[in-house]
Design an enzyme around this catalytic site. Structure first.
Site, PDB file in Angstrom:
ATOM      1  N   CYS A  64       0.846  -1.207   0.000  1.00 15.24           N
ATOM      2  CA  CYS A  64       0.000   0.000   0.000  1.00 15.24           C
ATOM      3  C   CYS A  64       0.883   1.259   0.000  1.00 15.24           C
ATOM      4  CB  CYS A  64      -0.907  -0.023   1.229  1.00 15.24           C
ATOM      5  SG  CYS A  64      -2.037   1.366   1.289  1.00 15.24           S
ATOM      6  N   CYS A  68       0.416   4.771   7.034  1.00 18.25           N
ATOM      7  CA  CYS A  68      -0.215   4.527   8.341  1.00 18.25           C
ATOM      8  C   CYS A  68       0.772   3.781   9.259  1.00 18.25           C
ATOM      9  CB  CYS A  68      -1.502   3.729   8.175  1.00 18.25           C
ATOM     10  SG  CYS A  68      -2.571   4.397   6.866  1.00 18.25           S
ATOM     11  N   CYS A  71       0.430   0.030  10.307  1.00 13.11           N
ATOM     12  CA  CYS A  71      -0.059  -0.971   9.363  1.00 13.11           C
ATOM     13  C   CYS A  71       1.015  -1.855   8.727  1.00 13.11           C
ATOM     14  CB  CYS A  71      -0.865  -0.300   8.256  1.00 13.11           C
ATOM     15  SG  CYS A  71      -1.701  -1.528   7.207  1.00 13.11           S
ATOM     16  N   CYS A 108     -16.553  -9.419   5.495  1.00 15.84           N
ATOM     17  CA  CYS A 108     -15.898  -8.126   5.268  1.00 15.84           C
ATOM     18  C   CYS A 108     -14.647  -8.309   4.433  1.00 15.84           C
ATOM     19  CB  CYS A 108     -15.469  -7.500   6.584  1.00 15.84           C
ATOM     20  SG  CYS A 108     -16.802  -7.313   7.748  1.00 15.84           S
ATOM     21  N   CYS A 139     -19.557  -6.405   3.601  1.00 14.71           N
ATOM     22  CA  CYS A 139     -18.880  -5.186   4.041  1.00 14.71           C
ATOM     23  C   CYS A 139     -17.587  -5.088   3.250  1.00 14.71           C
ATOM     24  CB  CYS A 139     -18.580  -5.271   5.537  1.00 14.71           C
ATOM     25  SG  CYS A 139     -17.644  -3.851   6.150  1.00 14.71           S
ATOM     26  N   CYS A 199     -19.453   1.652   8.944  1.00 18.48           N
ATOM     27  CA  CYS A 199     -18.674   0.993   9.981  1.00 18.48           C
ATOM     28  C   CYS A 199     -17.447   1.869  10.181  1.00 18.48           C
ATOM     29  CB  CYS A 199     -18.275  -0.414   9.528  1.00 18.48           C
ATOM     30  SG  CYS A 199     -17.112  -1.220  10.646  1.00 18.48           S
ATOM     31  N   ARG A 271     -17.719  -2.972  18.190  1.00 21.85           N
ATOM     32  CA  ARG A 271     -16.994  -4.214  17.898  1.00 21.85           C
ATOM     33  C   ARG A 271     -15.647  -4.266  18.587  1.00 21.85           C
ATOM     34  NH1 ARG A 271     -16.899  -4.553  12.445  1.00 21.85           N
ATOM     35  NH2 ARG A 271     -19.033  -5.297  12.601  1.00 21.85           N
TER      36      ARG A 271
END
Ligand code: SAM
Ligand code: DTB
Ligand code: SF4
Length: 328
Positions: A64, A68, A71, A108, A139, A199, A271
């Site tokens: 990616c 972040c 991550c 998801c 999702c 979400c 969650r």
């Protein structure tokens, strides 16, 4: 029915005007008082013995471009993760079928993208339609979306879109530099406008302080509509990421964060998300008592471990929790 002024401040009320001071006052309550308040609110809006379960699948892994700091999938950090391109639709459907057989009711799908290209959206729209045909809720979490892309996914039948605010606006620049808080809020607006359920949550244990945890929850609770689903992730520390080696969060502070989220967003599913493999059964039970009523279910999150489905079943049985939507 005539609504009296007193009733406007009852337990039923869903507010969108929480001040930071009010939220910090909740955090500062004696632990038992906070849990009692959260449990009372929880029981007012939900069956307290029912838990919703979603299974995750990484449909495009690693490489990616974003930075972040938490991550493992950022291409900027060497985490030893093997990259892979977008999964064929049939493989996704096979994974969804297996998740359904284990008892998941929502599937998801996550992609390590900054944002999908339009042709990626066409491909994932096919996944949505195929997974829905199995009788599962769908999702996706694909990064930033334009208004048109959100509409396209809605047309394909997407039920939920996950896009997290991650932390407070103040702490955010310490964690991500490649996209702004505003960018995230804009994607959330596009998802809402397309009629897809939202979400949205964040991560704690990234070295932030209580003020930041309160700031994150304030942002979520003061959105024009509360997210239907609010994932509270405990940072999974992955070697090679900048946040590896961060100070561990006091587990009671984690439970407090869940409880405050429950009080602020009384009708949302909270969650208990990443980080459960590091938690004892007792700590998870405290989180359920604090108002968490959803988990990720299945032995993988996106790239890291999650408790085995069978172990979760045993835990739910011991606590008398029923899986939402499952026949008993
Ligand atoms: N790339 C898309 C995006 O960022 O919007 C979708 C996938 S991304 C991995 C989904 C979410 O996973 C992130 O927003 C973050 O909240 C969470 N996450 C990622 N790595 C994590 C970690 N190490 N611990 C806890 N949560 C994590
Ligand atoms: C969310 O809030 N947590 C999930 C889901 N949304 C996509 C992801 C957690 C990822 C943990 C790190 C990993 O497995 O790569
Ligand atoms: Fe990329 Fe999403 Fe990971 Fe950020 S959280 S690096 S956008 S996969």
């Amino acid at each position: 029915m005539v609504v009296s002024p007193a009733r406007r401040h009852s337990k039923d009320e869903v507010r969108h005007d929480w001040s930071k001071a009010e939220i910090l006052a909740l955090f500062a309550l004696p632990f038992s008082d906070l849990l009692f308040q959260a449990q009372t609110v929880h029981r007012h809006h939900f069956d307290a013995n029912e838990i919703q379960v979603s299974t995750l699948l990484s449909i495009k892994t690693g490489g990616c471009p974003e930075d972040c700091a938490y991550c493992p999938q950022s291409g900027r950090y060497d985490t030893g993760l093997e990259r892979s391109g977008l999964m064929p639709v049939e493989e996704v459907v096979a994974a969804a079928r297996a998740a359904k057989a284990k008892g998941a009711t929502r599937f998801c799908m996550g992609a390590a993208w900054r944002a999908p290209r339009d042709r990626d959206v066409e491909q994932v729209a096919r996944m949505v339609t195929a997974v829905k045909e199995l009788g599962l809720e769908t999702c996706m979490t694909l990064g930033m979306l334009t208004a048109d892309q959100a509409r396209r996914l809605a047309e394909a039948g997407l039920d939920y879109y996950n896009h997290n605010l991650d932390t407070s606006p103040e702490y955010y620049p310490r964690i991500i530099s490649t996209r702004t808080y505003e960018d995230r809020l804009r994607t959330l607006e596009h998802v809402r406008e397309a009629g897809i359920a939202v979400c949205c949550g964040g991560i704690v244990g990234m070295g932030e302080d209580r003020d930041d945890r309160a700031g994150l929850l304030q942002q979520l609770a003061n959105l024009p509509r509360h997210p239907e689903s609010v994932p509270i992730n405990l940072l999974v520390q992955v070697e090679g990421t900048p946040l590896h080696g961060s100070d561990r969060l006091d587990p009671f502070e984690f439970v407090r964060t869940v409880a405050v989220a429950r009080v602020l967003m009384p009708a949302s599913r909270i969650r208990l998300s990443a980080g459960r493999t590091e938690m004892s059964d007792e700590l998870q039970a405290l989180c359920f008592l604090a108002g968490a009523n959803s988990v990720f279910y299945g032995d993988r999150l996106l790239t890291t471990d999650n408790p085995e489905a069978d172990a979760d079943r045993r835990l739910f049985d011991r606590l008398g929790l029923r899986i939402a939507g499952e026949h008993h």
